[in-house]
Design an enzyme around this catalytic site. Structure first.
Site, short mmCIF file in Angstrom:
data_model
loop_
_atom_site.label_atom_id
_atom_site.label_comp_id
_atom_site.label_asym_id
_atom_site.label_seq_id
_atom_site.Cartn_x
_atom_site.Cartn_y
_atom_site.Cartn_z
N LYS A 65 -8.80 -7.60 -8.52
CA LYS A 65 -8.18 -7.46 -9.84
C LYS A 65 -6.84 -8.17 -9.92
CE LYS A 65 -7.30 -3.21 -10.90
NZ LYS A 65 -5.82 -3.14 -10.92
N ARG A 89 -6.89 5.00 -16.71
CA ARG A 89 -7.59 5.34 -15.48
C ARG A 89 -8.55 6.51 -15.66
NH1 ARG A 89 -2.47 3.97 -13.40
NH2 ARG A 89 -2.56 2.35 -11.81
N ARG A 122 -7.33 -6.19 5.87
CA ARG A 122 -6.08 -6.75 5.34
C ARG A 122 -4.93 -6.56 6.31
NH1 ARG A 122 -5.99 -4.77 -0.91
NH2 ARG A 122 -5.49 -2.80 0.13
N ARG A 136 -1.19 -1.91 6.60
CA ARG A 136 -0.64 -0.80 5.81
C ARG A 136 -1.25 0.51 6.26
NH1 ARG A 136 -1.20 -2.19 -0.48
NH2 ARG A 136 -1.70 0.02 -0.38
N ARG A 177 -9.72 6.97 -1.81
CA ARG A 177 -9.29 6.28 -3.03
C ARG A 177 -10.48 5.85 -3.88
NH1 ARG A 177 -5.91 1.99 0.11
NH2 ARG A 177 -5.75 0.87 -1.88
#
Length: 289
Positions: A94, A170, A205, A234, A245
């Site tokens: 996104k 959301r 990532r 992270r 999530r």
């Protein structure tokens, strides 16, 4: 054309004068020992930047035939400014597509986090309310967020150039509240990516703490061994946390999509970024034609 130029100039003048009002009072308080001339210079600098930003975005919009709706306008030829919403799970791509959309259409890219922080800094009425919740560690209620969003969308750059709401609404409650507030979009873009692909994207990532650049251990690892050695992951980029999530995302996304059935466009987010972008551009151009 003269009317259009005059309108833009008026909007710029309003925007410039608003900057001074947006300077937090503690900054100009004498108890902080800040000289008035320094404050005026700071305000002038921010006003100049804001003026350039609005002028740049307006130029983008005009060069593409966008602007306020031409109904009842003597211009007659300008298409309305794009009003877009984009949704997608974490790691759906996104962020990449938002940058491309912004570049292509000259729209104002908006996220709720940025809008909330700006409203708090500007000390708007809804910003002050939001600050009270944020300072106490509470979630900002939907009605306050909707107020922040509505205020932001009414500002001159959004009106002139259009907007792109990033990941908002959301929840179905937010979508309903947005509609009740009179905010409507031209196109709802949904990036569809299977969960297993999303998990692979997130878990791989890594971030370079020196440059801030993001790499992926499978798809785009660094060529430099020194960079590779200092990469960091992270704390929330683990399989366990990303699945949580994703559960939260899936709990609401279908209902949100249902609120925009008539304008929804679903794009296969597993394609190469340029192919995803091509599909989005085609869909947006079609609804704006």
């Amino acid at each position: 054309m003269k009317a259009s130029i005059q309108r833009i100039c008026v909007l710029m003048a309003i925007s410039i004068s608003s900057v001074a009002a947006f300077v937090p009072q503690h900054i100009i308080s004498p108890t902080f020992g800040v000289k008035q001339d320094a404050v005026r210079s700071s305000v002038a600098l921010e006003a100049s930047k804001n003026k350039e930003k609005i002028a740049s975005r307006t130029k983008w919009a005009e060069s593409r035939g966008y602007g306020e709706s031409s109904e009842g306008s003597s211009e007659g030829g300008a298409r309305k400014a794009p009003k877009l919403i984009i949704a997608g799970a974490p790691a759906s791509g996104k962020g990449t597509q938002c940058e491309i959309i912004k570049e292509k259409f000259g729209v104002v890219h908006l996220s709720t986090g940025d809008m909330l922080r700006a409203a708090v800094a500007a000390e708007t009425e809804v910003g002050k309310i939001a600050k009270d919740f944020m300072d106490s560690g509470k979630l900002v209620p939907d009605d306050v967020i909707i107020g922040v969003v509505k205020d932001r969308l009414s500002e001159s750059d959004c009106v002139e150039c259009g907007w792109l709401l990033d990941g908002f609404p959301r929840t179905p409650a937010q979508a309903e509240a947005l509609a009740e507030a009179g905010v409507s979009a031209d196109c709802f873009i949904f990036l569809n990516v299977p969960d297993d692909v999303l998990v692979e994207r997130v878990v791989g990532r890594r971030t370079d703490p020196v440059t801030g650049k993001i790499y992926h251990m499978t798809f785009s690892p660094p060529d430099d061994d020194e960079v590779l050695a200092r990469l960091e992951q992270r704390s929330d980029d683990t399989e366990e946390k990303v699945k949580v999530r994703l559960e939260q995302f899936h709990a609401n996304v279908d209902a949100v999509k249902g609120s925009y059935t008539d304008i929804a466009v679903e794009v296969d987010g597993t394609q190469k970024p340029k192919d995803v972008s091509a599909a989005i551009m085609s869909a947006v151009e079609a609804v704006l034609a």
